[in-house]
Design a protein around this motif. Structure first.
Motif, short mmCIF file in Angstrom:
data_model
loop_
_atom_site.label_atom_id
_atom_site.label_comp_id
_atom_site.label_asym_id
_atom_site.label_seq_id
_atom_site.Cartn_x
_atom_site.Cartn_y
_atom_site.Cartn_z
N MET D 97 16.21 -3.31 -1.75
CA MET D 97 14.96 -3.87 -2.25
C MET D 97 14.05 -4.27 -1.09
N HIS D 98 14.63 -4.85 -0.06
CA HIS D 98 13.84 -5.24 1.11
C HIS D 98 13.21 -4.01 1.77
N GLY D 99 14.01 -2.95 1.87
CA GLY D 99 13.50 -1.73 2.48
C GLY D 99 12.31 -1.17 1.69
N GLU D 100 12.42 -1.20 0.38
CA GLU D 100 11.32 -0.67 -0.44
C GLU D 100 10.09 -1.59 -0.38
N LEU D 101 10.34 -2.88 -0.32
CA LEU D 101 9.23 -3.82 -0.16
C LEU D 101 8.50 -3.54 1.15
N LEU D 102 9.25 -3.32 2.22
CA LEU D 102 8.63 -2.99 3.52
C LEU D 102 7.81 -1.71 3.42
N ALA D 103 8.36 -0.73 2.72
CA ALA D 103 7.66 0.55 2.59
C ALA D 103 6.33 0.35 1.84
N VAL D 104 6.36 -0.46 0.78
CA VAL D 104 5.12 -0.73 0.03
C VAL D 104 4.13 -1.47 0.93
N LEU D 105 4.61 -2.46 1.68
CA LEU D 105 3.73 -3.21 2.58
C LEU D 105 3.04 -2.29 3.59
N GLY D 106 3.83 -1.39 4.17
CA GLY D 106 3.26 -0.49 5.18
C GLY D 106 2.24 0.46 4.56
N MET D 107 2.58 0.97 3.39
CA MET D 107 1.69 1.91 2.71
C MET D 107 0.39 1.21 2.30
N ALA D 108 0.52 -0.03 1.81
CA ALA D 108 -0.66 -0.78 1.40
C ALA D 108 -1.56 -1.02 2.61
N ALA D 109 -0.96 -1.37 3.73
CA ALA D 109 -1.77 -1.62 4.94
C ALA D 109 -2.55 -0.36 5.30
N GLU D 110 -1.89 0.78 5.23
CA GLU D 110 -2.55 2.02 5.61
C GLU D 110 -3.69 2.37 4.66
N THR D 111 -3.43 2.29 3.36
CA THR D 111 -4.48 2.68 2.42
C THR D 111 -5.58 1.62 2.35
N ASN D 112 -5.24 0.35 2.53
CA ASN D 112 -6.27 -0.70 2.62
C ASN D 112 -7.25 -0.37 3.75
N ARG D 113 -6.68 -0.06 4.90
CA ARG D 113 -7.51 0.23 6.08
C ARG D 113 -8.38 1.46 5.87
N LEU D 114 -7.79 2.50 5.27
CA LEU D 114 -8.56 3.72 5.04
C LEU D 114 -9.68 3.47 4.03
N ALA D 115 -9.38 2.72 2.98
CA ALA D 115 -10.41 2.44 1.97
C ALA D 115 -11.57 1.66 2.59
N GLU D 116 -11.25 0.75 3.50
CA GLU D 116 -12.31 -0.04 4.12
C GLU D 116 -13.07 0.79 5.16
N ALA D 117 -12.34 1.59 5.93
CA ALA D 117 -13.00 2.39 6.96
C ALA D 117 -13.92 3.43 6.33
N LEU D 118 -13.58 3.86 5.10
CA LEU D 118 -14.39 4.87 4.41
C LEU D 118 -15.40 4.22 3.46
N ARG D 119 -15.34 2.89 3.35
CA ARG D 119 -16.21 2.14 2.43
C ARG D 119 -16.23 2.80 1.04
N VAL D 120 -15.07 2.98 0.48
CA VAL D 120 -14.97 3.65 -0.82
C VAL D 120 -15.58 2.77 -1.92
N PRO D 121 -16.50 3.33 -2.71
CA PRO D 121 -17.07 2.54 -3.82
C PRO D 121 -16.04 2.35 -4.93
N ILE D 122 -16.03 1.16 -5.52
CA ILE D 122 -15.08 0.86 -6.59
C ILE D 122 -15.33 1.78 -7.77
N ASP D 123 -14.25 2.31 -8.33
CA ASP D 123 -14.36 3.26 -9.44
C ASP D 123 -15.01 2.62 -10.65
N GLN D 124 -15.80 3.42 -11.34
CA GLN D 124 -16.48 2.94 -12.55
C GLN D 124 -15.49 2.41 -13.57
N GLY D 125 -15.83 1.29 -14.17
CA GLY D 125 -14.99 0.74 -15.22
C GLY D 125 -14.00 -0.30 -14.69
N LEU D 126 -13.89 -0.39 -13.36
CA LEU D 126 -12.97 -1.40 -12.80
C LEU D 126 -13.75 -2.66 -12.39
#
Lengths: 126, 126, 126, 126, 126, 126
Positions: D97-126
């Motif tokens: 469980m710890h290993g999977e939590l770490l994997a989610v944390l790392g993946m979230a960090a990567e996609t968070n950074r990419l979303a911000e660096a690309l200034r992705v507009p929030i999807d309609q309806g959200l």
């Protein structure tokens, strides 16, 4: 990372160190300045800017120092938190003031996080 | 994220809203509280904590508000920066004080980053 | 930043979009993927990684999604907070669960800040 | 920063320490609480809030603890990461469980950074 | 926050605006400078510092600009990410270079998070 | 957190360690990989991604490494700052280049903070 001591420093570095020591009435500069001395132009520019920014003005020196501490702690910089806590105490921050500053910092962190997690729209007129 | 308006709020939410309005002398609560009302226990606990933390003490209300603003801006929370800038102004922060606060914030960000990038060891005795 | 729509996408981008749509059972991909399509190798690698990381394992899909949301909100990413709040709801996060997640996030932010501002030494044995 | 030990603590601090020890069934409190004792009102308020937030509810204690860990790691708090990793393990987080939590944390960090660096507009309806 | 336009600006502000326009060969300054003009000493100091820091040296202007962009995106500043992406493109950053920069940013975010979540000890000799 | 040494590692971990050592021409892997080995799928995925991202392309290896360092320092990761400073030096970053990189990092931190504290609207056309 190497720390540049006065005895080993180039003349341009010594000049900045001398100015810091005179301005603060201290016998030696903090590690921050010794580390920054690896790049003399950044050392000089940073010190000149800091002197200008921290000079008394519309805000008194203690308030400025506590704001510096608040920003440093919010940014998670351990070195800066340690040195600006000491600097604020030297300028008159009491235990009670420090305790209240910590309480504000903690509360701000919590409400900052909640506002972002809830994506609260900025109030009209602000 | 939905904002809960007074007219649609449950009794426990209205009680908190009423207390906020009375304490601040305002006709309506900010969006932050309307958003937080989606979870009444968090709304109530956050407001009770904030009231306690921001009460006058060893630090005056304006200083506390500027510390809150400094921490919020350092954390990059746009909503919080907007609302605490307005709150600080309402408590007496002038343009000159705001300008100096901004200068301290910017300087702190720069030296925080440099201290971390250089991994400066904490000075002895701190 | 441009969003790459399916109709305008290169074949290697369409292949990833098709896989996302099939895996999620959705008629179109989110803006995140359309933005990432400006660099096809990053689009493909990110999707392949995400698929692997978010697959059911020792943690169930809802727990993984709430952890993703917690990390995204803690990092202050508005887009990610919005999209992972929606994804967690789609996987079963109720209002009550969301409220408690928010409360944990806020509390963590406060104690994280206090621990750093006080430079608390890690407990022995950890 | 000084740590306040039970033997040296004021009565109001001892009362909180006693409550923490009883609630957790431990012989001594963590350094976090000893550090926070420099400001008794913040110690008391923080503990009361934490007790309320971490009580079982719509989310079980292990899930809450893993969310706390995810938020603490995302905020980069080393002390908090250490103590909440230990707390999550004590509540049943396995290596897998710890290993999977770490994997989610790392993946979230990567996609968070990419979303911000690309200034992705929030999807309609959200 | 108010933006100060040239026509409404004090002489000391106009002098800085004129210098920015001349140095960059642009007809008007960016919003950043118009916003900063609310505090003329910070406007002047920031511009003088930026000019010094971004001048060609051991690193070429494009590399400096991409480093600025990387740091801004990592700090999550949307305004800065937008303006430094545009500046880097103006200095020669191609789509392919931008794509690779994004990939590095995402990868760094992921490994930064993992290193912190695992509290990896710094390797001997570093 | 435990570090997994080669002698104690499972076969799938040794295979990744062997590939890292061969790709980098080093006798042992860094602590980061030894720590990540607690979750073999994350170890393998992270290394495969890193290899792909850091391969020469439109950006040369030194530029990529300096961008990695800039992002890591901006994120405040001490381990990552230490290891990527060393890696950048190994790829040719001189003292002068490092000094200028630091200056850019500090300047970016300052202007990022000011742009956020002033909530500067993104310039038209960006």
């Amino acid at each position: 990372m190497a720390l540049v001591e006065y005895a080993d420093a180039a003349l341009e570095v010594r000049a900045v160190f001398d100015d810091i020591k005179a301005a603060r009435g201290v016998p030696d500069v903090n590690n921050f300045w010794k580390a920054l001395a690896v790049h003399p132009p950044t050392l000089k520019r940073t010190w000149e800017s800091l002197k200008q920014v921290m000079a008394p003005g519309a805000l008194d020196p203690l308030t400025k120092e506590m704001l510096y501490l608040a920003a440093s702690a919010a940014a998670g910089c351990a070195y800066c938190t340690a040195s600006h806590t000491a600097a604020a105490r030297a300028k008159g921050m009491t235990d009670a003031m420090h305790g209240e500053l910590l309480a504000v910092l903690g509360m701000a962190a919590e409400t900052n996080r909640l506002a972002e997690a809830l994506r609260v729209p900025i109030d009209q007129g602000l």
